[in-house]
Design a protein around this motif. Structure first.
Motif, PDB file in Angstrom:
ATOM      1  N   VAL A 189     -30.699 -42.356  65.953  1.00  0.00           N
ATOM      2  CA  VAL A 189     -30.750 -40.945  66.345  1.00  0.00           C
ATOM      3  C   VAL A 189     -32.164 -40.419  66.487  1.00  0.00           C
ATOM      4  CG1 VAL A 189     -28.455 -40.343  65.486  1.00  0.00           C
ATOM      5  CG2 VAL A 189     -30.429 -40.170  63.953  1.00  0.00           C
ATOM      6  N   GLN A 190     -33.128 -41.165  65.944  1.00  0.00           N
ATOM      7  CA  GLN A 190     -34.505 -40.695  66.053  1.00  0.00           C
ATOM      8  C   GLN A 190     -35.484 -41.858  65.907  1.00  0.00           C
ATOM      9  OE1 GLN A 190     -35.755 -38.114  62.870  1.00  0.00           O
ATOM     10  NE2 GLN A 190     -37.486 -37.346  64.028  1.00  0.00           N
ATOM     11  N   ILE A 191     -36.494 -41.853  66.757  1.00  0.00           N
ATOM     12  CA  ILE A 191     -37.636 -42.753  66.620  1.00  0.00           C
ATOM     13  C   ILE A 191     -38.865 -41.857  66.679  1.00  0.00           C
ATOM     14  CG2 ILE A 191     -38.936 -44.664  67.628  1.00  0.00           C
ATOM     15  CD1 ILE A 191     -36.212 -45.576  68.891  1.00  0.00           C
ATOM     16  N   ALA A 192     -39.641 -41.869  65.620  1.00  0.00           N
ATOM     17  CA  ALA A 192     -40.836 -41.022  65.592  1.00  0.00           C
ATOM     18  C   ALA A 192     -41.757 -41.394  66.749  1.00  0.00           C
ATOM     19  CB  ALA A 192     -41.568 -41.196  64.262  1.00  0.00           C
ATOM     20  N   PRO A 193     -42.396 -40.413  67.389  1.00  0.00           N
ATOM     21  CA  PRO A 193     -43.333 -40.716  68.478  1.00  0.00           C
ATOM     22  C   PRO A 193     -44.418 -41.703  68.038  1.00  0.00           C
ATOM     23  CG  PRO A 193     -42.902 -38.358  68.398  1.00  0.00           C
ATOM     24  CD  PRO A 193     -42.249 -38.971  67.182  1.00  0.00           C
TER      25      PRO A 193
END
Length: 163
Positions: free
Chosen positions: A61-65
């Motif tokens: 749901v999320q991959i940090a930039p």
């Protein structure tokens, strides 16, 4: 007599290690955001391997930039964050090689990323890797840390959620 008749059955979720290494309680992480459980219940691992794997079945749901952290959501709505090292956001993605994208479905043990531990170790103070259930404060579950001191990525249960 009837009070347990309509009670939901208890569920047990076993969360596997996202990386091979030494297991520590979250309270041992030298960052109060993690050690004081401001982000949620969890566990920490001092890695000795470069492969980060899925600790549960779920969806990315999320991959940090800056690629230093990955968030997953389980089918029963647990939100898990794997945060590689401390202050690693400052590396701007260098040393992190993400192998998945947001929306990907993963199974336990699927590789999520590889990291260059040597590079990261030389650039930040700590490679300790916290894994937290970011929505743990929204339930009355019990979080049980393993008694093991070493773990193998995708194999060792490091945290059990009961509730």
């Amino acid at each position: 007599m009837f009070k347990n008749l309509f009670k939901k059955p208890s569920t047990i979720i076993q969360i596997k290690a996202p990386i091979t290494g030494e297991i520590l309680p979250l309270e041992k992480v030298p960052d109060p955001v993690f050690s004081q459980k401001m982000m949620g219940e969890g566990v920490a691992i001092i890695p000795n391997d470069e492969n980060i794997v899925a600790p549960v079945e779920g969806t990315i749901v999320q991959i940090a930039p800056s690629k230093h952290a990955i968030g997953l959501k389980t089918p029963n709505d647990r939100e898990i964050l794997i945060h590689v090292g401390l202050e690693t956001v400052s590396l701007d993605g260098k040393g992190f090689y993400v192998l998945v994208k947001e929306g990907d479905r993963v199974s336990v043990g699927d590789r999520l990323m590889t990291v260059d531990l040597g590079y990261i170790r030389n650039k930040v103070d700590h490679i300790i890797t916290p894994m937290v259930i970011t929505n743990s404060n929204q339930s009355q579950n019990e979080y049980i840390l393993t008694t093991e001191t070493e773990c193998v990525a995708g194999k060792t249960t490091v945290l059990t959620i009961s509730g």
